[in-house]
Write a protein that holds these residues in place. Structure first.
Motif, PDB file in Angstrom:
ATOM      1  N   ARG A 176       0.861  -1.181   0.000  1.00  0.00           N
ATOM      2  CA  ARG A 176       0.000   0.000   0.000  1.00  0.00           C
ATOM      3  C   ARG A 176       0.899   1.232   0.000  1.00  0.00           C
ATOM      4  NH1 ARG A 176      -2.450   3.371   3.856  1.00  0.00           N
ATOM      5  NH2 ARG A 176      -4.491   4.185   3.211  1.00  0.00           N
ATOM      6  N   GLY A 177       0.756   2.065  -1.033  1.00  0.00           N
ATOM      7  CA  GLY A 177       1.644   3.201  -1.197  1.00  0.00           C
ATOM      8  C   GLY A 177       1.604   4.160  -0.020  1.00  0.00           C
ATOM      9  N   PRO A 178       2.680   4.891   0.228  1.00  0.00           N
ATOM     10  CA  PRO A 178       2.712   5.841   1.350  1.00  0.00           C
ATOM     11  C   PRO A 178       1.695   6.967   1.150  1.00  0.00           C
ATOM     12  CG  PRO A 178       4.613   6.159  -0.086  1.00  0.00           C
ATOM     13  CD  PRO A 178       3.928   4.921  -0.557  1.00  0.00           C
ATOM     14  N   GLN A 179       0.962   7.272   2.205  1.00  0.00           N
ATOM     15  CA  GLN A 179      -0.024   8.352   2.166  1.00  0.00           C
ATOM     16  C   GLN A 179       0.518   9.643   2.768  1.00  0.00           C
ATOM     17  OE1 GLN A 179      -3.003   7.624   0.520  1.00  0.00           O
ATOM     18  NE2 GLN A 179      -1.785   5.764   0.147  1.00  0.00           N
ATOM     19  N   THR A 180       1.482   9.513   3.670  1.00  0.00           N
ATOM     20  CA  THR A 180       2.137  10.663   4.284  1.00  0.00           C
ATOM     21  C   THR A 180       3.640  10.400   4.301  1.00  0.00           C
ATOM     22  OG1 THR A 180       2.150   9.832   6.561  1.00  0.00           O
ATOM     23  CG2 THR A 180       0.122  10.942   5.799  1.00  0.00           C
ATOM     24  N   PRO A 181       4.453  11.427   4.481  1.00  0.00           N
ATOM     25  CA  PRO A 181       5.903  11.200   4.528  1.00  0.00           C
ATOM     26  C   PRO A 181       6.327  10.207   5.601  1.00  0.00           C
ATOM     27  CG  PRO A 181       5.450  13.530   4.199  1.00  0.00           C
ATOM     28  CD  PRO A 181       4.122  12.876   4.451  1.00  0.00           C
ATOM     29  N   ASP A 182       5.651  10.194   6.744  1.00  0.00           N
ATOM     30  CA  ASP A 182       6.035   9.260   7.812  1.00  0.00           C
ATOM     31  C   ASP A 182       5.908   7.810   7.373  1.00  0.00           C
ATOM     32  OD1 ASP A 182       6.815  11.092   9.691  1.00  0.00           O
ATOM     33  OD2 ASP A 182       4.841  11.276  10.610  1.00  0.00           O
ATOM     34  N   ASP A 183       5.025   7.537   6.412  1.00  0.00           N
ATOM     35  CA  ASP A 183       4.847   6.160   5.941  1.00  0.00           C
ATOM     36  C   ASP A 183       6.092   5.628   5.237  1.00  0.00           C
ATOM     37  OD1 ASP A 183       2.263   6.267   6.895  1.00  0.00           O
ATOM     38  OD2 ASP A 183       1.364   6.732   4.954  1.00  0.00           O
ATOM     39  N   LEU A 184       6.993   6.532   4.815  1.00  0.00           N
ATOM     40  CA  LEU A 184       8.201   6.096   4.115  1.00  0.00           C
ATOM     41  C   LEU A 184       9.112   5.248   4.994  1.00  0.00           C
ATOM     42  CD1 LEU A 184       9.120   9.402   2.232  1.00  0.00           C
ATOM     43  CD2 LEU A 184       8.271   7.293   1.200  1.00  0.00           C
ATOM     44  N   ARG A 185       8.960   5.354   6.317  1.00  0.00           N
ATOM     45  CA  ARG A 185       9.811   4.581   7.226  1.00  0.00           C
ATOM     46  C   ARG A 185       9.616   3.075   7.036  1.00  0.00           C
ATOM     47  NH1 ARG A 185      11.263   8.723  10.892  1.00  0.00           N
ATOM     48  NH2 ARG A 185       9.650  10.348  11.059  1.00  0.00           N
ATOM     49  N   ARG A 251       7.366   9.468 -17.843  1.00  0.00           N
ATOM     50  CA  ARG A 251       6.736   9.468 -19.172  1.00  0.00           C
ATOM     51  C   ARG A 251       6.469   8.049 -19.666  1.00  0.00           C
ATOM     52  NH1 ARG A 251       9.567  14.473 -20.659  1.00  0.00           N
ATOM     53  NH2 ARG A 251      11.479  13.291 -20.942  1.00  0.00           N
ATOM     54  N   GLN A 252       7.377   7.147 -19.359  1.00  0.00           N
ATOM     55  CA  GLN A 252       7.243   5.768 -19.819  1.00  0.00           C
ATOM     56  C   GLN A 252       6.348   4.918 -18.925  1.00  0.00           C
ATOM     57  OE1 GLN A 252      11.270   4.343 -20.102  1.00  0.00           O
ATOM     58  NE2 GLN A 252      11.739   5.538 -21.949  1.00  0.00           N
ATOM     59  N   GLY A 253       5.896   5.480 -17.823  1.00  0.00           N
ATOM     60  CA  GLY A 253       5.059   4.725 -16.902  1.00  0.00           C
ATOM     61  C   GLY A 253       5.841   3.806 -15.995  1.00  0.00           C
ATOM     62  N   ALA A 254       7.188   3.919 -16.011  1.00  0.00           N
ATOM     63  CA  ALA A 254       8.028   3.064 -15.168  1.00  0.00           C
ATOM     64  C   ALA A 254       8.184   3.624 -13.765  1.00  0.00           C
ATOM     65  CB  ALA A 254       9.402   2.897 -15.813  1.00  0.00           C
ATOM     66  N   LEU A 255       7.876   4.899 -13.577  1.00  0.00           N
ATOM     67  CA  LEU A 255       7.927   5.543 -12.271  1.00  0.00           C
ATOM     68  C   LEU A 255       6.620   6.276 -12.006  1.00  0.00           C
ATOM     69  CD1 LEU A 255      11.532   7.089 -12.132  1.00  0.00           C
ATOM     70  CD2 LEU A 255      10.697   5.084 -10.877  1.00  0.00           C
ATOM     71  N   GLN A 256       6.263   6.339 -10.750  1.00  0.00           N
ATOM     72  CA  GLN A 256       5.066   7.079 -10.336  1.00  0.00           C
ATOM     73  C   GLN A 256       5.466   8.046  -9.237  1.00  0.00           C
ATOM     74  OE1 GLN A 256       1.630   4.651  -9.422  1.00  0.00           O
ATOM     75  NE2 GLN A 256       0.865   6.136  -7.934  1.00  0.00           N
ATOM     76  N   ILE A 257       5.014   9.288  -9.360  1.00  0.00           N
ATOM     77  CA  ILE A 257       5.354  10.298  -8.365  1.00  0.00           C
ATOM     78  C   ILE A 257       4.395  10.198  -7.187  1.00  0.00           C
ATOM     79  CG2 ILE A 257       5.515  12.781  -7.919  1.00  0.00           C
ATOM     80  CD1 ILE A 257       6.554  13.142 -10.716  1.00  0.00           C
ATOM     81  N   LEU A 258       4.956  10.250  -5.978  1.00  0.00           N
ATOM     82  CA  LEU A 258       4.205  10.072  -4.746  1.00  0.00           C
ATOM     83  C   LEU A 258       4.194  11.363  -3.924  1.00  0.00           C
ATOM     84  CD1 LEU A 258       6.070   6.815  -3.680  1.00  0.00           C
ATOM     85  CD2 LEU A 258       4.005   6.940  -5.088  1.00  0.00           C
ATOM     86  N   LEU A 259       3.262  11.450  -3.012  1.00  0.00           N
ATOM     87  CA  LEU A 259       3.249  12.498  -1.985  1.00  0.00           C
ATOM     88  C   LEU A 259       3.382  13.904  -2.573  1.00  0.00           C
ATOM     89  CD1 LEU A 259       5.659  10.698   0.532  1.00  0.00           C
ATOM     90  CD2 LEU A 259       3.160  10.752   0.636  1.00  0.00           C
TER      91      LEU A 259
END
Length: 304
Positions: A176-185, A251-259
């Motif tokens: 489940r992707g991080p919803q807040t910066p603290d989730d990155l831990r 652009r290639q769909g290989a990365l997704q920007i978060l937060l």
């Protein structure tokens, strides 16, 4: 003895900190450079440099002479530019430096467009991730990303650049992707080794604007942003990059920007130049052109 050449070599030694480094910069044999400075000292009847096995130090006479030599050479250079018409017509060679990847993606297209509109100007573009010294390396313009330290340099802002957090969609699908910066831990992370490394990533609270620092335990540390982007694409972990460094993967769909709501304030992008009297028109022309036509003027032109 060519007095101006000897002055120039002396300045190179002072700016580079050693005879061997100055010889490489000037592209002359070390013995030639050493002899030129010795001849200069002999003609003046005083020592300018104290040479030890560890370092070079200017004598009191050397300090005063170097300051005078710098003024003289700058005046000569300005006189030559004026005689060549650089203050009345945009012409001559412009030497620029920019970060390697950013220069290839953003500066080179700008340079190509500028050259097409200015047939009497040529450009030498030095792409390097090293912060080139404008004075000692004889560079007219340097592109810098980030807040500039206080200095006597002139600066023209041509845009701004986001700092983004990104990951492979496949990695996010497995967690489940991080919803807040603290989730990155709870996630593996990829960091870039830097001259002044930090163990935390800074974010900005979307409501208050307060800084949020999250301590990161990297699963992988690499030496270049390009490698960090590739590691993120290969699902090693979440990476923190400047937007242009992640652009192709996004652009290639290989990365997704978060937060995105927590992104820090975008970093300014400046063109830095030495302030020394009247500005040559070739330099003024490029600064004006970049300020008006840069794709970074209002926002990073890459969709998230």
């Amino acid at each position: 003895m060519d007095r101006l050449e000897a002055m120039s070599m002396l300045l190179a030694v002072v700016e580079r900190g050693s005879l061997s480094s100055a010889a490489r910069t000037r592209q002359v044999p070390l013995a030639t450079l050493s002899r030129k400075i010795a001849d200069l000292e002999a003609s003046l009847g005083t020592r300018l440099l104290i040479r030890t096995t560890r370092k070079l130090t200017l004598t009191d006479a050397g300090v005063a002479y170097v300051a005078a030599a710098r003024r003289i050479l700058e005046q000569v250079e300005e006189a030559e530019r004026e005689a060549a018409g650089e203050f009345t017509t945009p012409k001559g060679e412009l030497v620029m430096t920019a970060p390697l990847m950013f220069g290839r993606l953003h500066v080179l297209p700008l340079v190509a467009e500028f050259l097409a509109a200015n047939p009497q100007i040529s450009i030498r573009l030095l792409l390097s991730d090293r912060n080139v010294d404008l004075v000692s390396d004889h560079v007219d313009l340097a592109l810098r990303i980030g807040k500039l330290p206080d200095s006597t340099m002139g600066a023209t802002q041509i845009g701004e650049m986001r700092t983004v957090t990104c990951a492979s969609p496949a990695l996010l699908a497995a967690h489940r992707g991080p919803q807040t910066p603290d989730d990155l831990r709870a996630f593996p992370c990829v960091t870039v080794d830097a001259p002044m490394p930090t163990q935390s990533w800074r974010f900005c609270h979307p409501g208050t604007g307060a800084a949020i620092d999250v301590t990161i335990q990297p699963r992988l540390t690499v030496t270049t942003p390009e490698a960090a982007a590739q590691a993120a694409i290969h699902q090693v972990g979440i990476a923190r990059l400047l937007h242009y460094q992640a652009a192709e993967g996004v652009r290639q769909g290989a990365l997704q920007i978060l937060l995105q709501d927590y992104e820090p304030v975008p970093a300014p992008v400046h063109l830095l130049h030495v302030l020394r009297g009247q500005m040559p028109l070739k330099l003024r022309s490029f600064l004006d052109f970049a300020a008006w036509t840069s794709p970074l003027k209002h926002r990073t032109p890459i969709p998230a």
